[in-house]
Motif scaffolding. Structure first.
Motif, mmCIF file in Angstrom:
data_model
loop_
_atom_site.group_PDB
_atom_site.id
_atom_site.type_symbol
_atom_site.label_atom_id
_atom_site.label_comp_id
_atom_site.label_asym_id
_atom_site.label_seq_id
_atom_site.Cartn_x
_atom_site.Cartn_y
_atom_site.Cartn_z
ATOM 1 N N SER A 23 20.720 11.867 2.563
ATOM 2 C CA SER A 23 20.076 10.913 3.480
ATOM 3 C C SER A 23 21.104 10.246 4.381
ATOM 4 N N ARG A 27 21.708 10.555 8.631
ATOM 5 C CA ARG A 27 21.645 9.339 9.446
ATOM 6 C C ARG A 27 22.954 9.108 10.192
ATOM 7 N N THR A 93 13.865 15.527 6.831
ATOM 8 C CA THR A 93 14.568 14.336 7.336
ATOM 9 C C THR A 93 15.028 14.587 8.774
ATOM 10 N N ALA A 164 10.839 6.462 3.778
ATOM 11 C CA ALA A 164 12.081 6.050 4.450
ATOM 12 C C ALA A 164 12.309 6.871 5.705
ATOM 13 N N LYS A 339 6.262 17.363 -0.603
ATOM 14 C CA LYS A 339 7.714 17.584 -0.496
ATOM 15 C C LYS A 339 7.957 19.057 -0.129
#
Ligand code: S3P
Length: 428
Positions: A23, A27, A93, A164, A339
């Motif tokens: 993650s 980012r 993501t 998130a 998922k």
């Protein structure tokens, strides 16, 4: 490696490191791409998913110098229109964060990916972005997504999933909006985006389950960040040590952000011996060494907010549950169905093949233990965390477990087999 063979093992011992947090790696890279100047990322995760982000960032005109697989320099003068669709491969993501990043740019773009990713829901990110002025065409709620870059407004957005990825997409979109953006979530999703943005000087304020970001008037400054080890990867050697008799394993340099540590709490509730050593802050994230000893586990119930704080750990938790005395019940985890695979179906199905007593629930599963698993051939269904969970199951089985389609492990944990071998597992 398309097949991974795992032998029953005893006495796992040793000290290992796991690769960088997935993650945080995504980012750091995407925010460095949005900055003006030269950013430095160390500890970057060189996995399939993060490589998808890397090639998208390059297609947006940003130079990325990969000095070693984990140490990268991002040289950006801002992003520009890509001249082809951006391929997010299998990375949810990458796709969701980029949707937020691209919605407010002065150009159009298209996001696509592998069939596995094209099956995953995208309205959860597209709908709230539309509320602040984004123009995005989805394909029946899925990607490909066609984004017509627009100026965005500030506003208050209430999400009905504690995601998130969606929160981060909205915050990143909010950087260029015409006023503050507040995102309210129904649960405590990981806060890595907020931490990186704060380190870059952006005003971002959390208030309970809401977070408000104030737009920036000048370009983002470059970033220098070290990515800690991924607790979601450490979970595999840690649970292995908890359930294989005679084991003691330490994983060093792991991120222990409280929005991610649900599994450690659950393992403690189940009777595991866990020590958190040398905890300190680095790059605005808490980092520690985690030591675990094998212990007889007992069943537990997992529901509510804790589910979000360990959302990626349910495949490996299910393996622990098969070895725990009594019943383990997981509820409030319907998100597992969207998922990389429907993880309720695939985890229950594959562990049942090894003799586990585990049944699906609409929003979780229930497992009865302890069960001496037997050997056999199981399938990852193209899901990296399922493949690794099945490998750990093989350590406590009576005979060899063969995992088909195990190459997907590289999507999040390159070097998994080697880490398991260092602690004494026989696999390869
Ligand atoms: C992630 C958030 C979680 C998690 C995923 C990574 C992130 O997904 O399952 O592996 O980096 O923000 P959701 O946002 O869909 O809950």
């Amino acid at each position: 490696m398309s097949q991974l063979r795992v032998q029953p093992s005893h006495n796992l011992r040793g000290t290992v490191h796991v690769p960088g947090d997935k993650s945080i790696s995504h980012r750091a890279l995407l925010l460095a791409a949005m900055a003006q100047g030269t950013s430095r990322i160390t500890g970057f995760l060189p996995s399939g998913d993060c490589r998808a982000s890397l090639s998208c960032v390059r297609a947006l005109g940003v130079a990325v110098d990969v000095e070693s697989p984990t140490d990268i320099t991002v040289i950006s003068a801002g992003i520009r229109a890509p001249n082809q669709p951006l391929n997010c491969v299998r990375s949810g993501t990458t796709m969701r964060l980029l949707t937020g990043l691209l919605a407010g740019q002065p150009f159009d773009s298209t996001l696509t990916g592998d069939p596995q990713l094209l099956r995953r829901p995208m309205r959860r990110v597209v709908d709230p972005l539309r509320e602040i002025g984004a123009e995005i065409d989805d394909t029946d709620g899925h990607a490909p997504l066609h984004i017509r870059g627009q100026s965005l407004r500030g506003g208050v957005l209430r999400l009905d999933v504690a995601s998130a990825q969606v929160k981060s997409a909205l915050l990143i979109a909010g950087l260029g909006a015409d006023g503050p953006i507040t995102v309210e979530l129904p649960g405590p999703a990981r806060d890595h985006t907020e931490r990186i943005l704060a380190a870059m000087g952006v005003r971002v304020e959390a208030n309970g389950l809401a977070v408000t970001l104030y737009p920036i008037a000048t370009p983002l400054p470059p970033l220098a960040i070290h990515v800690p080890g991924d607790l979601s990867s450490a979970a595999f050697p840690l649970v292995a040590a908890a359930i294989v008799p005679g084991s003691e394993v330490t994983v060093e340099g792991v991120g222990v952000n409280p929005t991610r540590t649900g599994l450690l709490e659950v393992l403690r509730d189940m009777g595991a011996h866990i020590e958190i050593l040398d905890q300190h802050e680095r790059s605005n994230e808490p980092v520690a060494n985690i030591r675990i000893h094998s212990a007889g586990l007992r069943g537990t119930k997992i529901c509510g907010d804790r589910v979000v704080r360990m959302i990626d750990e349910f495949p490996i938790l299910a393996v622990a549950a098969t070895q725990a005395e009594g019943r383990t019940i997981v509820r409030d985890a319907a998100e597992l169905r969207v998922k990389e695979t429907d993880r309720i179906l695939t985890v229950v199905g594959e562990l049942t093949k090894l003799g586990a007593r585990i049944e699906p629930l609409p929003d979780g599963f229930v497992a009865e233990g302890p069960t001496r698993l037997h050997g056999g051939t199981v399938d990852s269904h193209g899901d990296h965390r399922l493949a690794m969970a099945l490998a750990v199951a093989g350590l406590v089985a009576e005979d060899v477990v063969t995992i088909e389609n195990a190459e997907r492990i590289n999507d999040s944990f390159p070097g998994f087999t080697q880490v398991m071998q260092v602690i004494g597992a026989t696999c390869g």
